[in-house]
Design an enzyme around this catalytic site. Structure first.
Site, PDB file in Angstrom:
ATOM      1  N   LYS A 180       0.807  -1.292   0.199  1.00  0.00           N
ATOM      2  CA  LYS A 180      -0.103   0.165  -0.049  1.00  0.00           C
ATOM      3  C   LYS A 180       0.894   1.293   0.053  1.00  0.00           C
ATOM      4  CE  LYS A 180      -3.597  -2.692  -0.153  1.00  0.00           C
ATOM      5  NZ  LYS A 180      -4.465  -3.097   0.581  1.00  0.00           N
TER       6      LYS A 180
HETATM    7  C1  LIG Z   1      -5.574  -4.018   1.327  1.00  0.00           C
HETATM    8  C2  LIG Z   1      -7.030  -3.663   1.218  1.00  0.00           C
HETATM    9  C3  LIG Z   1      -7.850  -4.218   2.323  1.00  0.00           C
HETATM   10  C4  LIG Z   1      -7.097  -4.894   3.564  1.00  0.00           C
HETATM   11  O1  LIG Z   1      -6.233  -4.373   4.268  1.00  0.00           O
HETATM   12  P1  LIG Z   1      -5.305  -5.289   5.195  1.00  0.00           P
HETATM   13  O2  LIG Z   1      -4.346  -4.188   5.787  1.00  0.00           O
HETATM   14  O3  LIG Z   1      -4.519  -6.156   4.266  1.00  0.00           O
HETATM   15  O4  LIG Z   1      -6.190  -5.927   6.286  1.00  0.00           O
HETATM   16  C5  LIG Z   1      -9.123  -3.870   2.319  1.00  0.00           C
HETATM   17  N1  LIG Z   1      -9.550  -3.324   1.301  1.00  0.00           N
HETATM   18  C6  LIG Z   1      -8.984  -2.873   0.105  1.00  0.00           C
HETATM   19  C7  LIG Z   1      -9.385  -2.240  -1.091  1.00  0.00           C
HETATM   20  C8  LIG Z   1      -7.570  -3.307   0.045  1.00  0.00           C
HETATM   21  O5  LIG Z   1      -6.844  -3.110  -0.902  1.00  0.00           O
END
Ligand SMILES: *Cc1c(COP(=O)(O)O)cnc(C)c1O
Length: 390
Positions: A180
């Site tokens: 991310k």
């Molecule tokens: C990465 C992601 C999540 C979940 O995040 P985590 O930190 O992996 O639990 C939820 N929604 C979207 C759209 C994502 O890309």
């Protein structure tokens, strides 16, 4: 293998974590407070509350929004499963809205058509890092008293009409997973402008207990009260310190991603059978994902064939995402919904996520483009992007 995404860690990040290891607080300490304050400042919200993951952040936001068993919450068909799962965690029913076939963003008209007397909230998702149409979503939600929760896991650093993502909805949820925009290893954040909701979020991540360990220490008391059923969804100070250090570089990471995405877009102009997603002028993009759509009719090859070709060349392409209701769990739980969101299903068949991360090299972008050109039978003009590399 060239990955589709990865973290950027420097010595300052490492030093920040080591400093915490030598301190008194490994969790629930001052680094968490500081990270929350700086994150809230960065996105222009009143409050930010850390969580152990983006999924935990979504769960907490849906809970704090008051979603109860039987309540319907509208979510996009194209998203990571966690968006819809967060509704199920609270006993709610996710109702899937179709997406715009050129952007992958939730179609506001379809959202409106899916509202019933049981609808309580809308969860938006800024697909690939482009903010969705927040004016339209608010128009639909506000008159009906619906909550708006942003799954902003892709879009930290993006803006909508000059306002930062994180300040646009009742709750905004972020993931700090390594792929991310910034990372804490695992981690999440919810931003909100409401003091009472921020308090509910803080309790929810700490078993539903109304004070935390450090507060009780400061007040010299052992007594605590659990007022709701919560979880241990806390972030550690090790993670928060990494987050503080990463947040300083958000602007730089976003700019690096933008240059690489622009390079891809220029190169794609010469590749007739693959095109980037449509971008709106009134918003900026975090470029979390570089998604292209393969024109199967013109190229004569399917997305899966292009996927396999690129993987064979060591390019870690990916697909984000299969419509959530096509997962076997959702079919069992909510019934077979084949063709429920036809545009989402068609979109899914066309999309491919190309590698994009801040430290990616221009040569790598050029290599990926050339392999796409070959795999999609897109003529012979070599996509030249080298003039941008300077
Ligand atoms: C990465 C992601 C999540 C979940 O995040 P985590 O930190 O992996 O639990 C939820 N929604 C979207 C759209 C994502 O890309």
């Amino acid at each position: 293998m060239l990955p589709y995404g990865k973290q950027t860690i420097d010595q300052a990040d490492i030093d920040a974590v080591v400093e915490i290891l030598k301190s008194d607080w490994l969790t629930t300490g001052p680094a968490v407070d500081r990270f929350e304050k700086e994150f809230a400042q960065t996105v222009g919200s009143q409050h930010a509350v850390t969580f152990s993951s983006g999924t935990a952040a979504l769960h907490a936001a849906v809970q704090a929004a008051g979603i109860q068993p039987g309540d319907e919450v509208i979510v996009p068909a194209i998203t990571f499963v966690a968006t819809a799962n967060s509704v199920l965690y609270c006993g709610g029913i996710p109702v899937f809205a179709d997406v715009n076939p050129l952007t992958g963003l939730m179609d506001a008209d379809d959202v409106e058509s899916k509202i019933t007397e049981h609808t309580r909230a809308i969860i938006t998702m800024d697909y690939a890092g482009q903010p969705c149409d927040y004016d339209r979503i608010h128009e639909i939600a506000d008159g009906r008293g619906l909550m708006v929760i942003a799954d902003a896991c892709h879009s930290l650093g993006a803006t909508y009409k000059e306002s930062s993502v994180g300040s646009l909805t009742d709750f905004s949820c972020f993931s700090l997973h390594p792929v991310k925009p910034i990372t804490t290893g695992e981690g999440g954040m919810v931003t909100t402008d409401c003091e009472r909701w921020a308090q509910l979020l803080r309790q929810f991540r700490n078993h539903g207990i109304t004070s935390d360990y450090r507060q009780r220490n400061q007040e010299g008391t052992h007594a605590y009260n659990m007022s709701q059923l919560g979880f241990n969804y806390r972030m550690t100070d090790l993670q928060a310190a990494l987050g503080i250090s990463q947040l300083k570089k958000l602007g730089q990471f976003t700019a690096q991603r933008q240059v690489l995405a622009d390079t891809y877009r220029v190169g794609l102009e010469n590749i007739e059978n693959a095109s980037p997603l449509f971008q709106y002028e009134n918003r900026t993009h975090s470029n979390h994902l570089m998604v292209v759509q393969i024109d199967q009719e013109k190229s004569g090859v399917s997305r899966n064939e292009v996927f396999n070709c690129l993987r064979e060349k060591g390019i870690g392409v990916n697909v984000h995402y299969i419509p959530v209701y096509q997962h076997s769990y959702y079919k069992t739980r909510l019934g077979n919904m084949d063709h429920a969101c036809p545009k989402a299903e068609k979109f899914y068949d066309s999309i491919l996520t190309l590698p994009l991360f801040p430290t990616m090299k221009f040569e790598n972008v050029e290599f990926v483009l050339e392999q796409i050109r070959v795999a999609t039978n897109s003529g012979t003009a070599r996509p030249s992007v080298s003039h941008l590399a300077a």
